[in-house]
Scaffold this motif. Structure first.
Motif, PDB file in Angstrom:
ATOM      1  N   PRO A   1      44.476  41.486  48.762  1.00  0.00           N
ATOM      2  CA  PRO A   1      45.397  41.568  47.625  1.00  0.00           C
ATOM      3  C   PRO A   1      45.402  42.986  47.069  1.00  0.00           C
ATOM      4  CG  PRO A   1      43.344  40.525  46.963  1.00  0.00           C
ATOM      5  CD  PRO A   1      43.260  40.712  48.436  1.00  0.00           C
ATOM      6  N   PRO A   2      46.473  43.391  46.388  1.00  0.00           N
ATOM      7  CA  PRO A   2      46.485  44.713  45.759  1.00  0.00           C
ATOM      8  C   PRO A   2      45.366  44.821  44.731  1.00  0.00           C
ATOM      9  CG  PRO A   2      48.650  43.674  45.653  1.00  0.00           C
ATOM     10  CD  PRO A   2      47.693  42.632  46.114  1.00  0.00           C
ATOM     11  N   LEU A   3      44.843  46.017  44.579  1.00  0.00           N
ATOM     12  CA  LEU A   3      43.762  46.208  43.623  1.00  0.00           C
ATOM     13  C   LEU A   3      44.218  45.866  42.209  1.00  0.00           C
ATOM     14  CD1 LEU A   3      40.827  47.043  43.338  1.00  0.00           C
ATOM     15  CD2 LEU A   3      41.555  49.412  43.103  1.00  0.00           C
ATOM     16  N   ASP A   4      45.496  46.080  41.908  1.00  0.00           N
ATOM     17  CA  ASP A   4      46.003  45.724  40.575  1.00  0.00           C
ATOM     18  C   ASP A   4      45.922  44.218  40.331  1.00  0.00           C
ATOM     19  OD1 ASP A   4      46.528  48.254  39.707  1.00  0.00           O
ATOM     20  OD2 ASP A   4      48.634  48.245  40.273  1.00  0.00           O
ATOM     21  N   LEU A   5      46.093  43.412  41.385  1.00  0.00           N
ATOM     22  CA  LEU A   5      45.953  41.967  41.230  1.00  0.00           C
ATOM     23  C   LEU A   5      44.503  41.609  40.916  1.00  0.00           C
ATOM     24  CD1 LEU A   5      47.580  39.247  43.463  1.00  0.00           C
ATOM     25  CD2 LEU A   5      45.225  39.021  42.720  1.00  0.00           C
ATOM     26  N   VAL A   6      43.580  42.248  41.616  1.00  0.00           N
ATOM     27  CA  VAL A   6      42.154  42.012  41.358  1.00  0.00           C
ATOM     28  C   VAL A   6      41.806  42.460  39.943  1.00  0.00           C
ATOM     29  CG1 VAL A   6      39.803  42.474  42.152  1.00  0.00           C
ATOM     30  CG2 VAL A   6      41.673  42.325  43.818  1.00  0.00           C
ATOM     31  N   ARG A   7      42.381  43.585  39.533  1.00  0.00           N
ATOM     32  CA  ARG A   7      42.135  44.085  38.177  1.00  0.00           C
ATOM     33  C   ARG A   7      42.673  43.106  37.138  1.00  0.00           C
ATOM     34  NH1 ARG A   7      44.511  48.681  38.823  1.00  0.00           N
ATOM     35  NH2 ARG A   7      42.652  49.850  39.444  1.00  0.00           N
ATOM     36  N   MET A   8      43.832  42.531  37.413  1.00  0.00           N
ATOM     37  CA  MET A   8      44.410  41.542  36.502  1.00  0.00           C
ATOM     38  C   MET A   8      43.473  40.342  36.348  1.00  0.00           C
ATOM     39  SD  MET A   8      46.025  38.306  36.703  1.00  0.00           S
ATOM     40  CE  MET A   8      46.920  38.178  38.242  1.00  0.00           C
ATOM     41  N   LEU A   9      42.923  39.871  37.457  1.00  0.00           N
ATOM     42  CA  LEU A   9      41.990  38.745  37.386  1.00  0.00           C
ATOM     43  C   LEU A   9      40.759  39.109  36.561  1.00  0.00           C
ATOM     44  CD1 LEU A   9      42.110  37.454  41.067  1.00  0.00           C
ATOM     45  CD2 LEU A   9      43.103  36.363  39.061  1.00  0.00           C
ATOM     46  N   GLY A  10      40.293  40.340  36.734  1.00  0.00           N
ATOM     47  CA  GLY A  10      39.116  40.776  35.980  1.00  0.00           C
ATOM     48  C   GLY A  10      39.339  40.826  34.486  1.00  0.00           C
ATOM     49  N   ARG A  11      40.601  40.942  34.069  1.00  0.00           N
ATOM     50  CA  ARG A  11      40.903  40.939  32.631  1.00  0.00           C
ATOM     51  C   ARG A  11      40.910  39.538  32.053  1.00  0.00           C
ATOM     52  NH1 ARG A  11      45.218  44.595  34.102  1.00  0.00           N
ATOM     53  NH2 ARG A  11      46.705  42.866  33.845  1.00  0.00           N
ATOM     54  N   THR A  12      41.082  38.534  32.909  1.00  0.00           N
ATOM     55  CA  THR A  12      41.304  37.183  32.402  1.00  0.00           C
ATOM     56  C   THR A  12      40.146  36.224  32.665  1.00  0.00           C
ATOM     57  OG1 THR A  12      42.465  36.639  34.455  1.00  0.00           O
ATOM     58  CG2 THR A  12      43.814  37.389  32.613  1.00  0.00           C
ATOM     59  N   CYS A  13      39.269  36.558  33.611  1.00  0.00           N
ATOM     60  CA  CYS A  13      38.175  35.641  33.937  1.00  0.00           C
ATOM     61  C   CYS A  13      37.048  36.421  34.605  1.00  0.00           C
ATOM     62  CB  CYS A  13      38.666  34.535  34.883  1.00  0.00           C
ATOM     63  SG  CYS A  13      39.290  35.145  36.468  1.00  0.00           S
ATOM     64  N   TYR A  14      35.951  35.750  34.854  1.00  0.00           N
ATOM     65  CA  TYR A  14      34.870  36.323  35.652  1.00  0.00           C
ATOM     66  C   TYR A  14      35.019  35.833  37.087  1.00  0.00           C
ATOM     67  CZ  TYR A  14      32.352  37.706  31.384  1.00  0.00           C
ATOM     68  OH  TYR A  14      31.975  38.288  30.195  1.00  0.00           O
TER      69      TYR A  14
END
Length: 390
Positions: A255-268
């Protein structure tokens, strides 16, 4: 052995946040500057496609093993070499090669799916260097699978020797195995931190720290991890009230790193299968005896799982449940790359297993070049809020 001059210097003598920043920048840099630097220093490069390849073999011959895992580029030239309804990673991996962004001396692929089984042949029609297929055992439960695989590794090693112009001695291969054992141990430490104290390292930070290892010498990757892990442990971050998630479905295309970053903002994100091939062996490869057989037995008996390895001892839905339990996760994001047949097929088994255990999950798909995440972020946030306030 490896070239002496480091290819990735920007992180040295920097504070933690700057180290993480330059690692993320390197991961998203479609020019692959560290690979180019290696070649400028006189080194040769062995590119290998997802999912697993015993990089120790290329390393023991003095080559740089590079993980061909796609790139954030448009496959303008590569498109003409493939059919329409195929995953993006096949096309973008070829694109960076045919455009000269990544120059290889050897390419290795694997018949992990119907699309990838033709990749070496397509590659071979466009380049003069050897394009090989590594045939991992279709039936790892066979009594002779390790012996077969050791022979296959030996066959591939002879190709590597010819390209590198250097013989792979047992001593050299054992030294490479020891180096990669340390690398896998350090990545296990990072994942232990993700599971035990996920507030100390975000999803995109952990992803970048692992991902850079696929584009630099492992000696340098080990040095980065040895430096960063103690710095992460000393962080003064506070634990937040967040849902603990397992991300499943990034075993091949990433996945794009921005998608991973988005997940990191919302959950662990407490566990995942990001770049699982780099962490495929879960125990140290033994040091004594036949190094090819040791690598083969480790793949057969001491490895994790993915949708492209079929092993009756490792039912993938059972392995996912074990991953969820080990990580003490509250829910699972079950995803797959668009047009990825193995990933999409496993979603059925995964969701049935999660339903039986009453584990909440969110089903989605991604593509490495997607740039808009607003709708997906809203869906994920809604899913997580429903769990948080249930």
């Amino acid at each position: 052995m490896p070239m002496n001059e480091p290819v990735f210097q920007e992180w040295r003598d920097q504070p933690l946040d700057e180290i993480l920043y330059v690692c993320r920048e390197l991961v998203e840099d479609a020019r692959f500057p560290t690979v180019a630097k290696w070649r400028e220093n006189g080194g040769k490069v062995a590119g290998h496609f997802q999912v697993y390849f015993p990089e120790e073999i290329a390393h023991a011959a003095g080559m740089l093993p590079v993980k061909m895992r796609g790139a954030p580029v448009e496959p303008t030239r590569a498109d003409s070499h493939f059919g329409s309804y195929l995953c993006s990673i096949l096309k973008t991996s070829l694109e960076v090669a045919v455009t000269g962004v990544v120059e290889l001396d050897l390419f290795i692929s694997h018949p992990i799916c119907d699309a990838a089984r033709n990749l070496a042949a397509i590659w071979g029609r466009n380049f003069d260097y050897p394009c090989q297929i590594l045939y991992l055992p279709q039936n790892p439960n066979s009594a002779h699978s390790a012996e077969y695989l050791a022979g296959e590794y030996g066959r591939l090693a002879r190709v590597v020797e010819e390209v590198a112009g250097r013989k792979i001695t047992d001593d050299a291969l054992c030294a490479s195995i020891a180096l990669f054992n340390e690398n896998r141990r350090l990545m296990r430490e990072l994942y232990d931190m993700k599971r035990e104290t996920p507030w100390l390292v975000s999803a995109d930070e952990a992803y970048a720290l692992v991902s850079v290892g696929g584009m630099i010498p492992r000696e340098e990757h080990n040095e980065i991890l040895r430096t960063v892990l103690p710095m992460l442990r000393e962080r003064k971050q506070k634990k937040q009230d967040r849902i603990r998630i397992v991300f499943e479905g990034a075993f091949c295309e990433q996945p794009p790193l921005d998608l991973v970053r988005m997940l990191g903002r919302t959950c662990y994100v407490v566990d995942d299968d990001f770049l699982i091939g780099m962490r495929y062996l879960v125990d140290d490869v033994p040091a004594g005896g036949d190094p090819f057989l040791n690598l083969a037995e480790s793949y057969i008996d001491h490895s994790t799982y993915s949708p492209v390895q079929h092993d009756n001892r490792k039912p993938k839905e059972k392995m996912l449940l074990e991953r969820v339990k080990r990580a003490r996760a509250d829910a699972v994001i079950v995803t797959a790359a668009k047009m990825c047949e193995p990933g999409l097929e496993e979603q059925v088994a995964y969701t049935h297993a999660l339903d039986e255990k009453g584990i909440p999950y969110f089903v989605s798909e991604f593509e490495e070049n997607m740039t808009s995440f607003d709708h997906l972020e809203l869906q994920v946030e809604t899913f997580l809020e429903k769990l948080l306030f249930a």
